[in-house]
Design an enzyme around this catalytic site. Structure first.
Site, PDB file in Angstrom:
ATOM      1  N   ASP A 223       2.624  10.619   1.129  1.00  0.00           N
ATOM      2  CA  ASP A 223       4.027  10.962   1.337  1.00  0.00           C
ATOM      3  C   ASP A 223       4.874   9.687   1.397  1.00  0.00           C
ATOM      4  O   ASP A 223       4.478   8.703   2.018  1.00  0.00           O
ATOM      5  CB  ASP A 223       4.140  11.730   2.661  1.00  0.00           C
ATOM      6  CG  ASP A 223       5.484  12.382   2.853  1.00  0.00           C
ATOM      7  OD1 ASP A 223       5.872  13.190   2.001  1.00  0.00           O
ATOM      8  OD2 ASP A 223       6.153  12.084   3.876  1.00  0.00           O
ATOM      9  N   GLU A 273     -14.651   1.121  -1.902  1.00  0.00           N
ATOM     10  CA  GLU A 273     -15.853   0.971  -1.083  1.00  0.00           C
ATOM     11  C   GLU A 273     -16.655   2.284  -1.070  1.00  0.00           C
ATOM     12  O   GLU A 273     -17.878   2.285  -1.220  1.00  0.00           O
ATOM     13  CB  GLU A 273     -15.372   0.609   0.326  1.00  0.00           C
ATOM     14  CG  GLU A 273     -16.429   0.265   1.314  1.00  0.00           C
ATOM     15  CD  GLU A 273     -15.804   0.231   2.716  1.00  0.00           C
ATOM     16  OE1 GLU A 273     -14.735  -0.396   2.911  1.00  0.00           O
ATOM     17  OE2 GLU A 273     -16.391   0.865   3.622  1.00  0.00           O
TER      18      GLU A 273
END
Ligand code: NOJ
Length: 555
Positions: A223, A273
């Site tokens: 957002d 990751e």
């Protein structure tokens, strides 16, 4: 063939499930409170979403984006988050979330959450702590607290306006009962902005991201992704009146600060990751409202967000030249970064296409519907990813005549009732039957959806749409099947073809051509023969007005 749709069942699916799944994915936006209600309280919930997943599987989407379901006082329907790692009881609980994830995983539907890093809720424990703490305290330093101006500090610290109307600052009452400092909120006073220059905030959001990634989500819709950082001095804006234009991110001191890119680099590294562990890409897609496609492109550089919604298509008027311009800019600027363009025609903040492209009659218009169908085929033929907002696949019109007393959008309240913008596209979905609640709620027939559904929703139920091969639903389903089947419709490029004024035609390679007639008159089709798929009746050799079609030619 001359019909609207060609049967595409049985076409073998060629899309390969690579780690780059997001590059041409079609994601369905679930506005949870309006999707499907499993408890009978008139508000959609996570169990309702789970129950609706087979429907979405049938439609053929690759994933869903869930609007915020976290604990929240719902001043802005969940975009005011009180606890980033929980589920509001109205929507279910974490166990229900896990069940939803498991079902989505089984069906091969990816799940994106909506994360809200620019601001939280005034009921977030850290904001409550800030209110209870003195000026200058570490608790206040997580937000933007400042002394007011004027002899008694009764004027806001600067002249910024909030996006949803009114000043961007509210004054607090200090512990001794006296009027005290002010805090910054770029949306409503119930949504205080975080201070991202305080290292506690990036650290807290890293914890939140990992919490949900560890629970198996496939990524996040972010957002206000051009927000977060403000100019460090919080100076006055030169043009506060321009900033006051509701819902337009124009205050350059409050948006699009250079430091925000460091956040996206860090979040991308966190996602990488997780990908390194299992080879499966996580997706960060930003809601980026900035002044130009060039500025927008900076957010999707290879080490930043994977994608960012490209709203210029959504805001383009129904004119061939306007569409060509925004599509060309996106392809040049955004695709030039190595990302793919993320097309969107509808969402929970905008008037639905059927109404936007037609006359504003209560039930939508034939012209608006024809154009919305054509726009859908255009969007699905463009290189990159596409987002479908729930109900778009049903051709739902905007509900334009909701009475004032049912409106809940804070913009309506905060602009002195001038702006009736966002409730009309959030009316609960019709699923079945002839009368409200149209199967939306599992409760009694008398159960009331949180926004009233108009009688004419009977024509738009999913049951009815699935039964009618001429429906919007079948058009979307056929388009999605062809996207999966035809490699030309994946990511890549487009080449504009010469066309008459008012018409756009482009080639996606290997004989795949899409043309859209923005005028209301028939024109000779740019390609001989029957189309593969068309948004309306389309005899060979003709492209009728307000119609789009795809052809597969012997190139
Ligand atoms: C954008 C969201 O789409 C909108 O619904 C919300 O009100 C604002 N951001 C503030 O969070």
């Amino acid at each position: 063939m001359t019909g609207t749709h060609r049967q595409v069942d049985g076409v073998s699916l060629k899309r390969i499930d690579t780690h780059r799944w997001w590059r041409d994915a079609v994601i369905y936006q679930v506005y949870v409170r309006s999707f499907l209600d499993s408890t009978g309280d008139g508000i959609g919930d996570l169990a309702g979403v789970r129950a609706g997943l087979p429907y979405l599987k049938k439609l053929g989407v690759d994933g869903i984006w869930l609007s915020p379901f976290y604990p929240s006082p719902q001043h802005d329907h969940g975009y005011d988050v009180a606890d980033y790692c929980g589920v509001d009881p109205v929507f279910g609980d974490l166990d229900e979330f896990d069940r939803l994830m498991a079902t989505a995983r089984r069906l091969g539907i990816r799940v994106l959450l909506d994360i809200v890093p620019n601001h939280c809720s005034s009921e977030h424990p850290w904001f409550r702590e800030a209110l209870a703490s003195p000026p200058g305290s570490p608790a206040r330093a997580r937000f933007h607290f400042a002394d007011g101006r004027g002899p008694d500090g009764s004027e806001p610290p600067n002249n910024w306006h909030a996006m949803f109307g009114g000043p961007a600052w509210s004054r607090v009452t200090e512990a001794d009962g006296r009027p005290g400092q002010w805090y910054l909120h770029m949306f409503t006073p119930e949504q205080p902005d975080w201070s991202w220059r305080n290292p506690e905030i990036p650290a807290e959001f890293e914890r939140i991201l990992r919490f949900w990634l560890d629970r198996g989500v496939d990524g996040f819709r972010i957002d206000v992704a051009a927000g977060l950082y403000k100019h460090p001095e919080l100076p006055d804006s030169d043009d506060p009146e321009a900033d006051a234009r509701t819902r337009d991110s124009v205050n350059p001191l409050a948006w699009n600060q250079p430091e925000v890119h460091d956040v996206w680099r860090h979040w991308r590294a966190i996602c990488e990751e997780y990908t390194a562990r299992d080879g499966h890409d996580r997706l960060l897609v930003g809601e980026v409202s900035v002044p130009s496609a060039r500025e927008h492109a900076k957010y999707v550089r290879p080490d930043e967000l994977h994608q960012a919604f490209f709203f210029d298509l959504l805001s383009a008027p129904w004119e061939a030249d306007a569409f060509r311009k925004v599509i060309s800019e996106a392809m040049e600027d955004i695709a030039g970064t190595g990302s793919t363009v993320t097309w969107v025609l509808n969402n929970h903040d905008q008037v639905r296409t059927v109404t936007r492209y037609g006359e504003p009659t209560p039930q939508g218009s034939g012209l608006g519907a024809a154009r919305a169908r054509a726009a859908a085929l255009l969007m699905l033929a463009l290189p990159g990813a596409a987002y479908i907002y729930q109900g778009e696949e049903l051709g739902l019109p905007e509900v334009v005549d909701l009475p004032d007393d049912v409106l809940t959008d804070p913009i309506f309240r905060r602009t002195g009732s001038r702006a009736r913008i966002r409730d009309g596209c959030r009316v609960p979905l019709p699923w079945s039957g002839q009368a409200s609640p149209f199967g939306f709620t599992s409760g009694a027939e008398s159960a009331k959806p949180w926004l009233p559904q108009p009688e004419y929703f009977a024509m738009y139920t999913t049951d009815r749409a699935l039964d009618d091969t001429r429906s919007f639903w079948h058009l979307y389903r056929d388009g999605l099947q062809l996207r999966s089947a035809l490699p030309q419709l994946g990511e890549g490029t487009l080449h504009w073809l010469e066309s008459e004024p008012g018409v756009l035609a482009f080639d996606r390679g290997d004989g795949l051509v899409c043309a859209v007639n923005f005028t209301t008159a028939d024109i000779p089709a740019p390609v001989p023969g029957a189309p593969l798929l068309a948004s309306g009746p389309c005899p060979a050799g003709v492209l009728p007005g307000s119609t789009a079609a795809w052809w597969l030619t012997d190139h």
